[in-house]
Enzyme design. Structure first.
Site, PDB file in Angstrom:
ATOM      1  N   ASN A 136      23.789 -45.933 -36.106  1.00  0.00           N
ATOM      2  CA  ASN A 136      23.594 -45.368 -37.450  1.00  0.00           C
ATOM      3  C   ASN A 136      22.577 -44.224 -37.451  1.00  0.00           C
ATOM      4  OD1 ASN A 136      21.147 -46.630 -37.119  1.00  0.00           O
ATOM      5  ND2 ASN A 136      21.307 -47.995 -38.888  1.00  0.00           N
ATOM      6  N   GLU A 143      14.842 -46.129 -39.814  1.00  0.00           N
ATOM      7  CA  GLU A 143      16.205 -46.411 -40.254  1.00  0.00           C
ATOM      8  C   GLU A 143      16.686 -45.362 -41.264  1.00  0.00           C
ATOM      9  OE1 GLU A 143      18.248 -48.581 -39.058  1.00  0.00           O
ATOM     10  OE2 GLU A 143      17.559 -50.654 -39.239  1.00  0.00           O
TER      11      GLU A 143
END
Ligand SMILES: N[C@@H]1[C@@H](O)[C@H](O)[C@@H](COP(=O)(O)O)O[C@@H]1O
Length: 257
Positions: A136, A143
């Protein structure tokens, strides 16, 4: 950005390890940023072999690991500290006092992050930062989200990231920690050299976003485009989305300061 595409991960890893050893020979006090995960395993295996042959002396080097799960003590087999002990530290001559880690069990996460950042600043920052990238686009545990954080911080882990770690926790997703401590984007971008390892077609979208995508916190690795010295060590699968990728044998230059 400088993509180097190899036919196999093994070839990339052995060449990368040889270049790291060369950088340590050139600068024995090298400050290395280290990452865990599947991607660096073969690099560490090669570094251990080089050390066993007397071709790598880490006795004056310093290391900073880029992240650690929150709530796990170093002895926990699922901790990144245990991973590093298993795959590198116990096999080479690094000096224990120059191994730096986030303490996943520190009572005050914010104070622990400040301690880590101060230790990194005192060491003069990272000379060479070895990174992987999540499918991702996460780097360390920065993140994807609305915003990115400059300093070291406590990060809530995405479901996808937690699931990618399930094997280290007896295949039980409920045992994977919900959060981690990670260095932030400033330390990544201030490292003097960044080396990103990505292997397999499941990394192709992240690699493409990293190299060609717009800068967006939705793909944290895209911010590496702001760094002037990033090398990507890829196999053909991870490179499969790159435009104009050259599949000729990569000829790495000197990695180091
Ligand atoms: N926190 C780590 C990252 O630092 C690592 O680089 C990435 C890729 O891992 P792998 O190499 O196993 O694909 O995911 C993990 O969650």
């Amino acid at each position: 950005m400088n993509p180097r595409v190899f036919q196999t991960e093994q070839e990339a890893a052995s060449t990368c390890a040889a270049r790291i050893a060369e950088a340590v020979r050139h600068t024995p006090e090298l400050v290395l940023g280290l990452v865990t995960g599947r991607s660096p395993l073969n690099v560490y295996r090669n570094l251990v072999e080089l050390a066993a042959r007397g071709a790598l002396d880490l006795s004056r080097a310093t290391t900073f690991n880029v992240d650690e799960f929150l709530g796990l003590p170093p002895e926990d087999a699922g901790s990144f500290r245990a991973y590093m002990d298993r795959h590198l530290f116990r096999h080479v001559n690094l000096s224990t006092e120059r191994i730096h880690f986030f303490d996943g069990c520190a009572p005050d996460a914010e104070a622990e992050c400040a301690r880590y950042d101060a230790a990194l600043a005192a060491a003069g920052g990272l000379d060479l930062l070895l990174l992987g990238v999540g499918p991702n686009g996460h780097i360390a545990f920065n993140e994807p989200g609305e915003v990115l954080t400059a300093a070291s911080h406590r990060a809530r882990l995405s479901r996808e990231t937690r699931l990618s770690h399930v094997m280290a926790f007896g295949d039980d997703p409920s045992k994977v920690p919900m959060a981690a401590l990670t260095l932030g984007m400033a330390a990544v971008l201030q490292a003097r050299k960044v080396v990103v390892l990505a292997f397999g077609v499941n990394k192709a979208a992240a690699v493409t976003a990293m190299v060609h995508g717009p800068l967006t916190p939705r793909w944290p690795a895209s911010f590496l485009q702001l760094h002037r010295d990033v090398e990507l060590w890829l196999d053909t699968g991870a490179a499969s989305g790159l435009q104009g990728r050259g599949l000729e044998e990569a000829r790495p230059r000197h990695i180091g300061t």
